[in-house]
Scaffold this active site. Structure first.
Site, short mmCIF file in Angstrom:
data_model
loop_
_atom_site.label_atom_id
_atom_site.label_comp_id
_atom_site.label_asym_id
_atom_site.label_seq_id
_atom_site.Cartn_x
_atom_site.Cartn_y
_atom_site.Cartn_z
CB SER A 65 42.54 -51.32 -109.03
OG SER A 65 41.18 -49.77 -109.02
CD GLU A 66 38.03 -51.29 -113.79
OE1 GLU A 66 38.57 -51.94 -112.82
OE2 GLU A 66 36.61 -50.64 -113.52
CG ASN A 67 41.88 -46.96 -111.41
OD1 ASN A 67 42.03 -47.96 -110.83
ND2 ASN A 67 42.73 -45.39 -110.54
CB SER A 85 44.97 -50.63 -116.36
OG SER A 85 44.05 -51.55 -115.76
#
Lengths: 234, 218, 234, 218
Positions: D46-48, D88
């Site tokens: 999840s890119e966060n 990330s």
């Protein structure tokens, strides 16, 4: 969970696929936090013509220095290469190609290689021999040079602890270049002092996520000290 | 009398301020840590990835995983933090270190510094020195004013390969404390008992001497 | 130890020196890990004409969104600005200047700002509206664009724990942009849930070293959830 | 019959491999997680700042500090790790994610994708989509083949502002599985009961149909 289990059981397996003339990025600063057994395996394999990217090149009989007698290293990209007689001899005789790179630029080049940044500007080295042949540009009245990323066919890394998925934790200043090296290898091989089960490491406290790690091996380490300095117990 | 190594370190220490993050190079700069004024706290950055370097370890504390940029075994001070080399040089390059002290072979009137290489003789590499001089605003160079044979190291133009261009503003030699601006050296202080004339004679680059030059105080 | 003690005792003191037309970099992703009380203090101060750099702009009544009704924000640099009616109104009416920036580029621009990297190349945004006016260059046959660093007059950051020296630890995905924001402010202000004494945090486990932190304040937090999604307990 | 949202997710899931690190976009891509084949493990990025995203939390597990890129509360899977946004996207931009699945408004024969903006209508921003399409080698775009009014979304040239240029090679629509190469669409599979003719009629960009086109299997 086979898919994420990165553990291999022999150093031979760990370095399988390393071939002549490849580029190897190594973690470590001086003799601290170096992947000493992975280096020994490269010596044992006898792989030749390597380009090695590492802050230093070990000492005569330990660390990357042990790859010198058999002329396994063709070129080294490093920031500091003292304390090594055979190295100096090969360099002076032109048998070894040495690309001196400022320490911070070297760290950033590895990080960039892993992070999909092909090049970045830095003030470091502007107006020095390091700038030769590199683009110069001004931003806000300061001078910078363009430095390109480094990637390796292999990255060899020493961590302290890992889980089987390759999540890594480093210890004290043995961290140094290891996290960046880990991101910049097509195949990243990590040796560690302890392997635990997934879930045992605190997710908030993992220094290198397992996505960067391809192979993981449990090792035992000499951890030689280069400059043993102590004070009296008083 | 030319300053001793300890006096050089002592004079540099007078430039410290409470709460400074400081990077000390190998050699004389390292000694500065011994002269931090009473009641003042500074935190030492070691570019291999340690902020809050402590003293050397006892035998019992010795840890191969804890070294400084000179590869000496060290300890951590209270409130220390550990990070990787990219983060360490982000700190340095980004100008977050308050004071950097390092040695040099030569400096010149344009703030150039040569400190890492003597072609044909000494080719060990720049380590972190190029990043340190490029990243810091506040740098003090400590060096001897001239060679044993009386050849000045404060020049119109550096003769050795540069470590950094136009980045040095303060030089402390064994004879003088000097500021670099406008393409000239400015004499700020002289070592106790050292005459302005001696400093002039051993400074090859243009040296401005304005008014009375005070002796350093220790 | 006064020199390294970063703790201030009021939000007024925490944001002292913030002036009209300054640039403020804020940590947080959505409403997660946002410096909610520092934002409230900016609202209270009534500072105007701000350029805000943040992945998002909060919602209408929480987070950075609360700075919109009084038109305190002149320009925002963000990657995603949905979920906010007043924002949309001001943007559509041209009252608010919005510079949409890809999320990864935004994170890297903040990091670069703190790390003395004035610009870097990235493939992100090549051939898109983001590339307009930016230099394009090929490396190894791929196309990249040049992106410049971002720095702020202030950075406002939310961490979980800190020691009095400003060493920070973040919790779970509330970390997000906070560590980069912390490096990129001329004055970096951090609010936290807990402050401990120096030496209590493990040096190996500090996410942001105190060198980046100028002021530290203990806060209490609402931590509003934007998308509350749960599964049944079965 | 056009594929349902679930079938789209199910077909994408057939492209998974054991040990894949996968980034799933918002909407249909998110559903892919429900169809991971038995005995196979994938890890969701999840890119966060989360690798190893778990299922939604129970009421008791709910944690405001743990969300995904869609801002939904989530949990962590075993072996998860947390990192900052720069790390990330280093992962994403550096090509370390094995498979990325995301939606789109339009794709074209040159692998261009438009997915983030409809001028004058929808201006919410690209979030991480531009980084995801630029960084990944292996991307599957999931979308409807045409609008409700029968206007094709598989075009000669995208009409909306691009999210990425020349980066899409595989598109799964509700009607067909398509490969993009040499400036053309290649029909690989069709949805069960959907004719090649229907697909041709709803594909504006040049579509190559070679030999018998098999139906998707579920």
């Amino acid at each position: 969970m086979a898919g994420f289990d990165k553990v291999v059981s022999s150093y031979e397996e760990a370095m399988a696929g390393l071939e002549d003339n490849m580029t190897v990025i190594a973690g470590g600063f001086g003799l601290c936090g170096i992947p000493e057994n992975l280096i020994s395996e490269i010596k044992r394999k006898g792989t030749k013509g390597l380009t090695v990217v590492s802050n230093n090149c070990g000492v005569d009989d330990f660390g990357l220095g042990i790859l010198l007698p058999d002329r396994q290293i063709k070129k080294i990209i490093a920031s500091y290469v003292g304390e090594n007689a055979e190295f100096e001899r090969q360099m002076m005789n032109g048998e070894l190609d040495v690309e001196l790179t400022p320490q911070g630029t070297l760290a950033e080049k590895m990080r960039a290689g892993g992070a999909g940044i092909p090049a970045f500007f830095t003030a470091t080295g502007y107006g020095t021999p390091v700038a030769e042949g590199k683009e110069e540009r001004e931003f806000d009245g300061r001078h910078y040079i363009l430095e390109e990323a480094i990637k390796g066919d292999f990255a060899i890394v020493k961590a302290w602890k890992a889980d089987r998925y390759g999540n890594l934790v480093f210890r004290k200043t043995a961290r140094n270049f290891n996290p960046m090296a880990a991101t910049a290898g097509k195949i990243t091989v990590v040796e560690v002092e302890e392997i635990v089960e997934p879930g045992e490491l605190d997710p908030d406290q993992i220094h290198t996520p397992g996505i960067y790690v391809n192979r993981l091996i449990l090792g035992t380490f000499e951890k030689r000290i280069e400059q043993r300095t102590v004070r009296s117990d008083s | 009398m030319a300053l001793s190594r300890e006096q050089l370190a002592q004079r540099v220490a007078q430039e410290l301020q409470d709460g400074y993050y400081v990077n000390l190079g190998i050699g004389i700069p390292t000694l500065v840590a011994n002269f931090v004024p009473e009641g003042m706290e500074v935190m030492l950055q070691s570019e291999n990835g340690l902020l809050g370097m402590g003293q050397f370890p006892t035998e019992a504390e010795l840890d191969a995983d804890l070294i400084n940029a000179g590869k000496q075994t060290v300890t951590m001070a209270k409130g220390a933090s550990i990070f990787d080399s990219a983060e360490s040089f982000a700190m340095i390059r980004g100008g977050h270190v308050d004071l950097t002290v390092l040695g040099a072979f030569e400096v010149d009137v344009n703030g150039n510094i040569a400190s890492y290489m003597i072609p044909g003789k000494l080719i060990k590499g720049m380590g972190g020195a190029m990043d340190l001089v490029a990243g810091a605003d506040n740098i003090i160079v400590t060096m001897t004013h001239a060679s044993k044979h009386g050849v000045s190291k404060l020049l119109s133009n550096c003769t050795l390969p540069l470590t950094g261009k136009g980045c040095i503003k303060k030089v402390l030699t064994d004879l003088a404390f000097i500021e670099i601006k406008n393409g000239k050296f400015y004499l700020l202080e002289r070592a106790p008992g050292v005459s302005v004339e001696e400093i002039i004679s051993l400074t090859e680059g243009e040296l401005v001497v304005e008014g009375d030059i005070p002796e350093m105080k220790f």
